[in-house]
Design an enzyme around this catalytic site. Sequence first.
Site, PDB file in Angstrom:
ATOM      1  CB  THR A 156      42.916  37.528  41.214  1.00 49.92           C
ATOM      2  OG1 THR A 156      41.677  39.043  41.139  1.00 49.92           O
ATOM      3  CG2 THR A 156      41.880  37.022  41.826  1.00 49.92           C
ATOM      4  CE1 TYR A 201      47.150  46.511  37.685  1.00 54.57           C
ATOM      5  CE2 TYR A 201      48.115  44.478  38.981  1.00 54.57           C
ATOM      6  CZ  TYR A 201      47.388  45.626  38.533  1.00 54.57           C
ATOM      7  OH  TYR A 201      45.810  45.623  38.647  1.00 54.57           O
ATOM      8  CE  LYS A 234      45.416  43.774  35.453  1.00 54.05           C
ATOM      9  NZ  LYS A 234      46.187  42.762  36.452  1.00 54.05           N
TER      10      LYS A 234
END
Length: 337
Positions: A84, A171, A196
């Site tokens: 993000t 991730y 994640k």
Amino acid sequence: MIGVGLATSTDTDTDTAGERATDTAGERATDTVGRLRDGMARGVLSFPLTSFHADGSLDEDGFRAHLAVQLASGPGAVFPACGTGEFFSLDEGEYRAVVTAAVEETAGRVPVVAGVGYGWAQAARFARIAEEAGADALLVLPHYLVAAPQDGLVAQLEALAARTRLPLIAYQRGPVAYSPDALRRIARVPGVVGLKDGHGDLDRLQRLTLAAPEGFLFFNGASTAELQARAYTAVGVPAYSSAVHAFAPEIANAFFAALRDGDDGTTTALLRDFYGPLAGIRDRVPGYAVSLVKAAARLRGRPVGPVRAPLTDPSPGDLAELRALLSTGLALVGATP
């Protein structure tokens, strides 16, 4: 050969220093895991936007102002310079400025987990910068371009872990998806503390949680994670990252509280009337998962600026729809637009 197997005073000093460094790194990882676990139970995980000026240059003051709003809403942890935060578009100097600003603004209130990525060699360069800046841990974003077997995915984390003292959270998204056996292996790598998940494959995720050692961290990192939060909670992964928190922490926190407290009425209303329609706009254009978030933050008066290429800002029509949806979401939680 004379001296083989004998430790000189220099060797002993070096060994002792190495042991002290290992002990310190282990204590730091344990402390960070504890703080992350506490934060994940208390609130959503904040992934702040990286602010840019109209000409595309980094706006550090804007980033600090944006992050201050994020922190005021009580997130469980802050993850600067991740997806993000447009990690993929930052050079090393900009990355240092963003992570340093995040560490300074949080001032120890919550853990700071900085993004690193590409191949392990480049990831190690960013890890060194994050460590010097004072970050608490690293989120290892998926590697660049190539598909890789499970042995390679494990080796990637091993290589990075050997080059940083910071705890690592893997991730899995895009080309990275761990098998249960690979999860067991990475969980044994010193410094790897969590995972994640961005795939949303709940069968695979349940197998991974069952394969993990006690205390290994998991959290939901799917796009618009709230849409899958109920399902993730059912397989033992209640913690999640929230892109909505970057522009409407009032909505994100209300949803988190409703989910935690078993308020199905509020949870369903927010999913039906806000999160579902938001995902509908998001799916129209590649990259909107970030572009819409940044556009919504600008609608709230946040100094985050435009996205950088290859992302593009929303079309006028999508922006108008986003504005109306944001008003709806804020009204649902009794917040001021």
